[in-house]
Design a protein around this motif. Structure first.
Motif, PDB file in Angstrom:
ATOM      1  N   ASN A  39       0.816  -1.215   0.000  1.00 53.01           N
ATOM      2  CA  ASN A  39       0.000   0.000   0.000  1.00 53.01           C
ATOM      3  C   ASN A  39       0.848   1.263   0.000  1.00 53.01           C
ATOM      4  O   ASN A  39       0.368   2.318  -0.381  1.00 53.01           O
ATOM      5  N   TYR A  40       2.064   1.192   0.493  1.00 53.95           N
ATOM      6  CA  TYR A  40       2.795   2.449   0.661  1.00 53.95           C
ATOM      7  C   TYR A  40       4.239   2.405   0.173  1.00 53.95           C
ATOM      8  O   TYR A  40       5.023   3.295   0.488  1.00 53.95           O
ATOM      9  N   ARG A  41       4.621   1.354  -0.560  1.00 56.51           N
ATOM     10  CA  ARG A  41       5.915   1.355  -1.244  1.00 56.51           C
ATOM     11  C   ARG A  41       5.666   0.880  -2.670  1.00 56.51           C
ATOM     12  O   ARG A  41       4.716   0.146  -2.937  1.00 56.51           O
ATOM     13  N   SER A  42       6.543   1.281  -3.583  1.00 56.36           N
ATOM     14  CA  SER A  42       6.307   0.914  -4.970  1.00 56.36           C
ATOM     15  C   SER A  42       7.524   0.174  -5.536  1.00 56.36           C
ATOM     16  O   SER A  42       8.573   0.092  -4.900  1.00 56.36           O
ATOM     17  N   ASP A  72       9.748   0.850  -7.813  1.00 59.58           N
ATOM     18  CA  ASP A  72      11.034   1.545  -7.917  1.00 59.58           C
ATOM     19  C   ASP A  72      11.691   1.720  -6.559  1.00 59.58           C
ATOM     20  O   ASP A  72      12.907   1.628  -6.432  1.00 59.58           O
ATOM     21  N   TRP A  73      10.871   1.917  -5.517  1.00 56.49           N
ATOM     22  CA  TRP A  73      11.441   2.048  -4.172  1.00 56.49           C
ATOM     23  C   TRP A  73      12.094   0.731  -3.744  1.00 56.49           C
ATOM     24  O   TRP A  73      13.211   0.721  -3.238  1.00 56.49           O
ATOM     25  N   ASN A  92      15.526   0.264  -5.418  1.00 58.77           N
ATOM     26  CA  ASN A  92      16.587   1.028  -4.755  1.00 58.77           C
ATOM     27  C   ASN A  92      16.951   0.419  -3.414  1.00 58.77           C
ATOM     28  O   ASN A  92      18.110   0.311  -3.044  1.00 58.77           O
ATOM     29  N   SER A 111      20.820   3.712   0.826  1.00 55.02           N
ATOM     30  CA  SER A 111      20.649   4.791  -0.133  1.00 55.02           C
ATOM     31  C   SER A 111      19.291   5.457   0.021  1.00 55.02           C
ATOM     32  O   SER A 111      19.107   6.597  -0.390  1.00 55.02           O
ATOM     33  N   VAL A 112      18.307   4.769   0.582  1.00 59.71           N
ATOM     34  CA  VAL A 112      17.011   5.411   0.820  1.00 59.71           C
ATOM     35  C   VAL A 112      16.780   5.704   2.297  1.00 59.71           C
ATOM     36  O   VAL A 112      16.172   6.703   2.641  1.00 59.71           O
ATOM     37  N   ILE A 113      17.229   4.806   3.177  1.00 62.93           N
ATOM     38  CA  ILE A 113      17.069   5.048   4.611  1.00 62.93           C
ATOM     39  C   ILE A 113      18.471   5.058   5.219  1.00 62.93           C
ATOM     40  O   ILE A 113      19.038   3.991   5.487  1.00 62.93           O
ATOM     41  N   PRO A 114      19.040   6.250   5.453  1.00 62.98           N
ATOM     42  CA  PRO A 114      20.438   6.317   5.891  1.00 62.98           C
ATOM     43  C   PRO A 114      20.722   5.512   7.163  1.00 62.98           C
ATOM     44  O   PRO A 114      21.804   4.956   7.311  1.00 62.98           O
ATOM     45  N   ASP A 125       8.966  -0.931 -14.794  1.00 67.35           N
ATOM     46  CA  ASP A 125       9.038   0.130 -13.785  1.00 67.35           C
ATOM     47  C   ASP A 125      10.398   0.177 -13.098  1.00 67.35           C
ATOM     48  O   ASP A 125      10.601   0.972 -12.193  1.00 67.35           O
ATOM     49  N   LYS A 143      14.838   0.168 -13.110  1.00 67.98           N
ATOM     50  CA  LYS A 143      15.878   0.882 -13.838  1.00 67.98           C
ATOM     51  C   LYS A 143      17.111   0.026 -14.098  1.00 67.98           C
ATOM     52  O   LYS A 143      17.890   0.312 -14.990  1.00 67.98           O
TER      53      LYS A 143
END
Lengths: 293, 221
Positions: free
Chosen positions: B110-113, B115-116, B119, B126-129, B192, B194
């Protein structure tokens, strides 16, 4: 008074002494009714220990077994035909009556439900939240927006909202040039604005470049001739004509709520919908915070 | 009769057991049966999602992540609606977990996609230091086991009547059908993403584990 009674009294006195010691030297606050009741209970236990121990030890010394035996005999161990003790018998009857009530009314009507407790908690909290923040001032909204952002948005957009070098939308700026070119080329129909869909390919080539440069540059100076196409919906000032279409100059409250409700898929990736996860006050707070960035 | 029971400890024990077992039967079983029925609208996993579930088990996500949102306000604020037992009806086995070193994942879709996740699985920091989760780069090159996932789907369909191949539900069909469907689903997800290696693998009809895992994550709603 025999020696046994004296010993029981001494034991009781030790227990009472221990209770008083705890109250005096361990900073127990007796003005708190829970502490007071606990300490009175401790004193009562000490007193009852003395009384009950003395009674039964005395009884063991003097009692003799008497009465008529039943026919049953288990390897020499028999059983007297004594009347049931009154207190015991009445308690037993009482538990039967209580069980009838519990079966028919007590359990079915008052049964504990975890979900019920949860619903109550949420309802009470929401009512209190609404009451407290009915007319929230700017500072409250700003602080609330920041904490919502750090919990709900920061995992993708980064704690400083810079989009983690291109992994999500950079919320400190409105749109980058390649994003504007992308949306001009592909159009968009995701956010549910009253104006409806933006068709693909409204401008192209040098016109699109000029529009993108103009918007990225903060819409300063002379608008390129091609911007007239955009102005038809987004307004000459790019503010979106009072919520009819997206504001392309900044994150106003309308675009924040529309993106939260519908989610958005752009050239960077997809943002899921946050429909019903935030209250209207929280969404307003989030918009306030985003505008302050 | 009771006199006879008192003299025979074995049968007395049997009697006690029967009385207590009966209470358990009437109090526990009906409620249990009701709660474990699938919730309305619940669909079984597609083959690709099942392959992702296998990756989830293989890489031991359950050691740090739970899939059970308890009915407390602090949890539902963060993760969404509390979990119902009927939502796990097609989970064999369910992956509730009992440790939350990381966050709960029961409604991650529901709250992540896509592409997230890409990564994050490549490099969580890289997303959550502050993240202490290790990177799972091998998932980008390892190939997911679609055959086993298909076998699992066929097994639960035959053995437990899991509703595959019903109207408006998830189609399973023959191995060829299922493989084609899994590939089509994988291509949608890869579009979707990369990472070029992943895109190349999927274009060559191979499905890397990360694609299957993302399909599974997106299904958790």
């Amino acid at each position: 008074m025999n020696s046994l009674m004296i010993k029981a009294l001494a034991f009781s006195a030790v227990l009472m002494g221990a209770t008083i010691f705890v109250v005096k030297y361990m900073n127990v606050d007796l003005s708190d009714p829970v502490n007071l009741i606990t300490m009175l209970g401790a004193a009562a236990i000490a007193f009852l220990t003395f009384g009950v121990a003395a009674k039964y030890i005395n009884q063991m010394k003097t009692d003799k077994a008497e009465g008529e035996l039943t026919d049953d005999n288990w390897d020499g161990i028999g059983e007297y035909k004594n009347e049931l003790p009154g207190g015991w018998a009445y308690s037993f009857l009482g538990t039967i009556i209580w069980a009838m009530w519990y079966w028919t009314v007590g359990y079915p009507v008052n049964a504990y439900s975890q979900i019920g407790e949860y619903n109550k908690e949420v309802k009470a909290y929401n009512a209190q939240f609404q009451e407290m923040h009915k007319n929230a001032d700017a500072d409250t909204l700003q602080a609330m927006g920041e904490s919502i952002f750090l919990v709900q948005c920061a995992p993708c957009h980064g704690e400083t909202a810079d989009g983690l070098s291109g992994k999500a939308q950079d919320l400190t700026a409105r749109m980058a040039k390649d994003q504007i070119l992308d949306v001009i080329a592909k159009g968009s129909n995701q956010l549910g604005f009253p104006m409806g869909a933006m068709p693909a390919g409204m401008a192209s080539g040098a016109d699109a470049e000029a529009i993108a440069d103009y918007i990225v540059g903060g819409m300063q100076g002379q608008a390129p001739a091609a911007y007239a196409t955009c102005a038809a919906c987004h307004g000459a000032d790019g503010q979106g004509m009072n919520g009819m279409s997206p504001n392309i100059t900044k994150y106003d409250e309308k675009i924040v709520t529309q993106v939260l409700a519908n989610g958005k898929k752009g050239m960077i990736g997809k943002m899921p919908s946050f429909n019903n996860r935030l209250t209207p006050v929280q969404e307003k707070a989030l918009a306030t915070y985003l505008q302050s960035l | 009769m009771f006199h006879w029971l008192e003299k025979n400890p074995f049968f007395f024990a049997v009697g006690v057991f029967l009385v207590i077992a009966f209470a358990g039967l009437v109090e526990i079983l009906p409620n249990f049966g009701e709660a474990s029925r699938p919730v309305v609208g619940l669909k079984p996993y597609t083959v690709l999602e099942l392959a992702g579930k296998e990756v989830y088990k293989k890489d031991n996500c359950i050691a740090c992540h739970s899939q059970l949102i308890r009915p407390f306000k602090s949890e539902t604020d963060r993760y969404g609606q509390y979990s119902l037992s009927g939502e796990y009806a097609y989970d064999r086995p369910f992956l509730w977990g009992s440790k939350r070193t990381g966050p709960d994942l029961h409604r991650i879709g529901n709250y992540r996609s896509t592409d997230w996740h890409e990564n994050h699985m490549w490099d969580p920091k890289s997303v959550i230091p502050q993240s202490i989760m290790p990177a799972y780069k091998h998932q980008f090159s390892n190939i997911a086991d679609i055959e086993t996932a298909y076998a699992e789907a066929v097994t639960v369909k035959e053995l437990f009547n899991t509703p595959y191949d019903v109207d408006g539900g998830v189609a399973l069909g023959s191995w060829e059908d299922a493989r084609a469907a899994a590939l089509a689903e994988a291509k949608e997800i890869a579009a979707d993403m990369k990472n070029q290696d992943v895109k190349d693998l999927v274009a060559n009809d191979q499905i890397p584990e990360i694609v299957a895992l993302i399909a599974y994550m997106n299904k958790l709603k």
